[in-house]
Motif scaffolding. Structure first.
Motif, short mmCIF file in Angstrom:
data_model
loop_
_atom_site.label_atom_id
_atom_site.label_comp_id
_atom_site.label_asym_id
_atom_site.label_seq_id
_atom_site.Cartn_x
_atom_site.Cartn_y
_atom_site.Cartn_z
N ARG A 1 0.84 -1.20 0.00
CA ARG A 1 0.00 0.00 0.00
C ARG A 1 0.87 1.26 0.00
O ARG A 1 0.53 2.26 -0.64
N ASP A 2 1.99 1.20 0.73
CA ASP A 2 2.92 2.34 0.73
C ASP A 2 3.53 2.55 -0.66
O ASP A 2 3.74 3.69 -1.09
N VAL A 3 3.83 1.44 -1.35
CA VAL A 3 4.36 1.54 -2.72
C VAL A 3 3.36 2.27 -3.61
O VAL A 3 3.72 3.18 -4.38
N ARG A 4 2.10 1.89 -3.50
CA ARG A 4 1.07 2.52 -4.33
C ARG A 4 0.89 3.99 -3.99
O ARG A 4 0.80 4.85 -4.88
N SER A 5 0.84 4.29 -2.69
CA SER A 5 0.66 5.69 -2.29
C SER A 5 1.88 6.53 -2.70
O SER A 5 1.73 7.70 -3.10
N SER A 6 3.08 5.95 -2.64
CA SER A 6 4.28 6.67 -3.07
C SER A 6 4.26 6.93 -4.57
O SER A 6 4.68 8.00 -5.03
N ALA A 7 3.79 5.94 -5.34
CA ALA A 7 3.69 6.11 -6.79
C ALA A 7 2.70 7.23 -7.13
O ALA A 7 2.95 8.05 -8.03
N LYS A 8 1.59 7.28 -6.41
CA LYS A 8 0.61 8.34 -6.64
C LYS A 8 1.18 9.70 -6.25
O LYS A 8 0.96 10.70 -6.95
#
Length: 312
Positions: A33-40
Motif C-alpha cells: 500500500r505504501d508503494v502505491r501511495s508513493s507512486a501516486k
C-alpha cells in the motif's frame, strides 16, 4: 520525520498482528500500500512541477522556451494518465494478498475449532480418570465415556476439515500469487513501453530548441513549433492505440525445479496423483504439516472450482 512515520506504521501493523496473527503477511500488504501511495505522490509532484514550469515559461519572452514547456506539459498530462493506470494495477496486486490473508484466516478458524475440541477431550479424559479413582457411580462414568466418545468423533471430523481447508488454501494461494505476479509484470512492462513513447517524444520536443553555442543571439530563430506539436500528437496517438501486450521471454523455463527443492517437494497444481499428508505431534492441539504437500485425485475438481471463483 519520514523515518519516524514509517516506523510508526510498521509498529501499528505489528500490534494489529498480535491479535489476528500473520504479521509478515500483514506487513507485506501494508508495504505494498505504501508503494502505491508513493507512486501516486510521485505522479502528483511531477504534475505540480510541470504546471510551475509552464507558469515560469509563460513569463519569458523567449518563444522557444514558451512553446517547449507548453508541449512538455501536454506530454506530462499523458504521462500522468499512464502512471494512474499503473497505480490501479498495483491496487489489484495488493487485493490478491488481501484475499490470501482471508484464506489464511479461514484456515485459522478450522484450527481453532479443532483445538477447542482437543481441549474438551483432554478435560473429559481427566474427568474420567478422577471418576474411576473416586468410584463414582457407573451411570456418571458412562456419561463421561459417552461424551468422550462424541468428542473423539468430532475431533476426527474437525481434523479432516482442517486438512481440506489447508489443501484448498494452498492451491488457491499459489493461483493468486501466480496471477498477481503475472499481472504485476505486465503492468511494469506496459509502464516501460508507454514511458518509452512519452519520453521519446519528450526528447524530440527538446531537440527543437535551437542551439545557441557560438552563435549570435539575434540570429537564432525558433522554427520547431510544428515539429514539436507533431511529436506530441504522435505520442498521444500511439498511447491511444495501445502497445503490444506480450514480449518474448528472455530465457526458456527449465524443465527441472531449481535447487534446493526436489521434484517430490514441489507441489503441482492440478496433479491427479497428489494428496496432502498431515502429522500430529504428541500434543494433540499442535497441527504439524508434513514436508510434502500432495493433493488427492478428487481434489483436482476443487482446485478448478477455486480457479473459476478467482476469475469472477
Amino acid at each position: 520525520m519520514d523515518k519516524a512515520s514509517k516506523a510508526l506504521k510498521r509498529s501499528s501493523v505489528r500490534l494489529k498482528s498480535l491479535s489476528g496473527g500473520h504479521g509478515n503477511l500483514r506487513m507485506v500488504i501494508a508495504q505494498l500500500r505504501d508503494v502505491r501511495s508513493s507512486a501516486k505522490a510521485f505522479m502528483h509532484v511531477q504534475t505540480t512541477a510541470s504546471e510551475d514550469l509552464v507558469k515560469w515559461a509563460s513569463k519569458n519572452e523567449n518563444q522557444a522556451i514558451q512553446d517547449t514547456f507548453a508541449q512538455l506539459f501536454e506530454l506530462n498530462t499523458l504521462w500522468a494518465e499512464v502512471q494512474k493506470e499503473f497505480t490501479e494495477s498495483l491496487k489489484g496486486f495488493i487485493h490478491q494478498f488481501e484475499l490470501i490473508l482471508e484464506g489464511e484466516q479461514h484456515v485459522d478458524v478450522g484450527r481453532n475449532h479443532l483445538q477447542a475440541i482437543e481441549q474438551r477431550e483432554q478435560k473429559l479424559e481427566k474427568d474420567l480418570v478422577k471418576a474411576q479413582r473416586r468410584h463414582i457411580p457407573g451411570a456418571d462414568v458412562n456419561h463421561i465415556q459417552r461424551k468422550l466418545a462424541e468428542e473423539k468423533q468430532a475431533k476426527q471430523v474437525a481434523q479432516q476439515e482442517v486438512m481440506t481447508r489447508i489443501q484448498e488454501n494452498e492451491a488457491v494461494k499459489m493461483i493468486r500469487v501466480k496471477e498477481g505476479l503475472l499481472q504485476l509484470s505486465e503492468s511494469y512492462l506496459q509502464l516501460a513501453r508507454k514511458c518509452h513513447v512519452v519520453f521519446e517524444a519528450h526528447r524530440d520536443v527538446a531537440q527543437q530548441i535551437p542551439d545557441a553555442q557560438n552563435r549570435n543571439i539575434h540570429e537564432i530563430q525558433y522554427e520547431g513549433c510544428v515539429a514539436a506539436q507533431q511529436s506530441v500528437t504522435r505520442a498521444r496517438e500511439q498511447l491511444r492505440q495501445g502497445t503490444p501486450n506480450r514480449v518474448q521471454p528472455c530465457a526458456p523455463i527449465p524443465d527441472e525445479p531449481p535447487p534446493p527443492y526436489s521434484a517430490s517437494q514441489s507441489p503441482v497444481v492440478g496433479s491427479a496423483h497428489t494428496s496432502m499428508e498431515l502429522r500430529y505431534s504428541s500434543s494433540p492441539s499442535t497441527l504439524v504439516e508434513g514436508a510434502d504437500v500432495r493433493w488427492s485425485a478428487g481434489y483436482e475438481d476443487e482446485v478448478a472450482g477455486s480457479m473459476e471463483k478467482l476469475k469472477t
